[in-house]
Design an enzyme around this catalytic site. Structure first.
Site, PDB file in Angstrom:
ATOM      1  N   ASP A 198       0.875  -1.160   0.000  1.00 28.98           N
ATOM      2  CA  ASP A 198       0.000   0.000   0.000  1.00 28.98           C
ATOM      3  C   ASP A 198       0.922   1.221   0.000  1.00 28.98           C
ATOM      4  OD1 ASP A 198      -2.315   1.632   0.375  1.00 28.98           O
ATOM      5  OD2 ASP A 198      -1.861   1.697   2.530  1.00 28.98           O
ATOM      6  N   ARG A 199       0.403   2.373  -0.367  1.00 29.06           N
ATOM      7  CA  ARG A 199       1.271   3.555  -0.407  1.00 29.06           C
ATOM      8  C   ARG A 199       1.131   4.396   0.868  1.00 29.06           C
ATOM      9  NH1 ARG A 199       0.515   8.858  -4.094  1.00 29.06           N
ATOM     10  NH2 ARG A 199      -0.409   9.489  -2.108  1.00 29.06           N
ATOM     11  N   ASP A 200      -0.019   5.084   1.001  1.00 29.39           N
ATOM     12  CA  ASP A 200      -0.187   6.022   2.119  1.00 29.39           C
ATOM     13  C   ASP A 200      -0.226   5.275   3.446  1.00 29.39           C
ATOM     14  OD1 ASP A 200      -0.365   8.095   0.232  1.00 29.39           O
ATOM     15  OD2 ASP A 200      -2.539   7.852   0.066  1.00 29.39           O
TER      16      ASP A 200
ATOM     17  N   ASP B 259       0.635   9.290   6.102  1.00 28.28           N
ATOM     18  CA  ASP B 259      -0.742   9.479   5.649  1.00 28.28           C
ATOM     19  C   ASP B 259      -1.329  10.724   6.303  1.00 28.28           C
ATOM     20  OD1 ASP B 259      -3.032   9.020   4.260  1.00 28.28           O
ATOM     21  OD2 ASP B 259      -3.620   7.202   5.343  1.00 28.28           O
ATOM     22  N   SER B 260      -2.463  11.133   5.812  1.00 26.68           N
ATOM     23  CA  SER B 260      -3.173  12.271   6.384  1.00 26.68           C
ATOM     24  C   SER B 260      -4.658  12.031   6.216  1.00 26.68           C
ATOM     25  CB  SER B 260      -2.792  13.553   5.641  1.00 26.68           C
ATOM     26  OG  SER B 260      -3.760  14.564   5.882  1.00 26.68           O
TER      27      SER B 260
ATOM     28  N   TYR C  67      -6.023  13.594   3.070  1.00 23.68           N
ATOM     29  CA  TYR C  67      -5.496  13.093   1.802  1.00 23.68           C
ATOM     30  C   TYR C  67      -4.118  13.711   1.496  1.00 23.68           C
ATOM     31  CZ  TYR C  67     -10.245  11.430   1.243  1.00 23.68           C
ATOM     32  OH  TYR C  67     -11.440  10.811   1.449  1.00 23.68           O
TER      33      TYR C  67
ATOM     34  N   ASN D 259      -5.365   3.013  -3.105  1.00 20.06           N
ATOM     35  CA  ASN D 259      -6.628   3.735  -3.309  1.00 20.06           C
ATOM     36  C   ASN D 259      -6.306   5.231  -3.351  1.00 20.06           C
ATOM     37  OD1 ASN D 259      -8.082   1.366  -3.105  1.00 20.06           O
ATOM     38  ND2 ASN D 259      -9.050   1.868  -1.141  1.00 20.06           N
TER      39      ASN D 259
ATOM     40  N   CYS E  72     -11.987  -1.845  -8.451  1.00 18.02           N
ATOM     41  CA  CYS E  72     -10.572  -1.742  -8.073  1.00 18.02           C
ATOM     42  C   CYS E  72     -10.350  -1.204  -6.666  1.00 18.02           C
ATOM     43  CB  CYS E  72      -9.781  -0.945  -9.107  1.00 18.02           C
ATOM     44  SG  CYS E  72     -10.491   0.560  -9.758  1.00 18.02           S
ATOM     45  N   ARG E  73     -11.259  -0.432  -6.134  1.00 21.39           N
ATOM     46  CA  ARG E  73     -11.026   0.160  -4.812  1.00 21.39           C
ATOM     47  C   ARG E  73     -10.938  -0.928  -3.744  1.00 21.39           C
ATOM     48  NH1 ARG E  73     -11.423   4.784  -1.733  1.00 21.39           N
ATOM     49  NH2 ARG E  73     -12.525   4.544   0.229  1.00 21.39           N
TER      50      ARG E  73
ATOM     51  N   ASP F  14      -1.712  -0.789   5.919  1.00 19.46           N
ATOM     52  CA  ASP F  14      -1.982  -0.214   7.244  1.00 19.46           C
ATOM     53  C   ASP F  14      -3.472  -0.190   7.552  1.00 19.46           C
ATOM     54  OD1 ASP F  14      -2.458   1.823   5.321  1.00 19.46           O
ATOM     55  OD2 ASP F  14      -2.235   3.367   6.861  1.00 19.46           O
TER      56      ASP F  14
HETATM   57 MG   LIG Z   1      -2.832   3.096   3.635  1.00 17.86          MG
HETATM   58 ZN   LIG Z   2     -11.529   2.044  -8.647  1.00 13.54          ZN
END
Ligand SMILES: [Mg+2]
Ligand SMILES: [Zn+2]
Length: 180
Positions: free
Chosen positions: A7-9, A15-16, A19, A51, A99-100, A126
């Site tokens: 995952d990225r954020d 993260d925030s 966003y 996402n 996809c989400r 996370d």
């Molecule tokens: Mg995340």
């Molecule tokens: Zn999507």
């Protein structure tokens, strides 16, 4: 191939709740980039499944996401690392897309990209939705405490059962490389 999906954020970058909307707001979690570089040196291909509903919500443009990922690539290159492929979902939740996360569409996109199977592929996240998406494709979910990780643990959701928990990506990668 040896693949790890992140995952990225909250895993790679801070993260925030508001966003991450610009390259400026994209700030790596200490040790995460070095951890990706260590995976690369050990022969792992690293892909990201993220996402990014901020696009669908009109909070930022795809170009801003490209700028974030250019920054990620630049910072990673300085550490000798590389994210090979980034799959992201730009849709708002109401779009009800495939996809989400927690749906498995992003992970399936990655599987198609590499023409590989995801069975037992480590997926580091996370949030519960990361773990659920991983499980849906037979991959191996790992949770980190960074980002929303502590909040995720606090839910004591049944989706956490059997999922190993690490302080951060650096610790998760230590563990993966020791196993390998
Ligand atoms: Mg995340
Ligand atoms: Zn999507």
């Amino acid at each position: 191939m040896r693949l790890v999906i992140l995952d990225r954020d909250g895993v790679i970058n801070e993260d925030s709740d508001h966003y991450i909307k610009s390259a400026d707001e994209f700030r790596p979690i200490p040790g995460s980039l070095a951890a990706i570089a260590r995976l690369n040196r050990a022969g792992y291909t690293v892909a990201v499944a993220s996402n990014q509903s901020g696009i669908g919500r009109g909070l930022f443009e795809p170009a801003a996401l490209e700028a974030m990922h250019a920054k990620l690539a630049r910072l990673l290159a300085a550490e000798g690392g590389r994210v090979d492929h980034i799959a992201y979902c730009p849709h708002a939740p109401e779009a009800n897309c495939a996809c989400r996360k927690p749906r498995p569409g992003l992970l399936q996109q990655i599987a198609r990209h590499y023409a590989t199977e995801l069975r037992d592929v480590p997926v580091v996240g996370d949030s519960l939705r990361d773990l659920e998406a991983a499980r849906a494709v037979g991959a191996r979910p790992l949770l980190v405490r960074t980002g929303k990780g502590e909040r995720t643990l606090a839910t004591a959701d049944e989706g956490l059962a059997g999922v190993p928990v690490y302080a951060d990506l650096a610790e998760a990668v230590d563990h993966l490389l020791r196993q390998a």
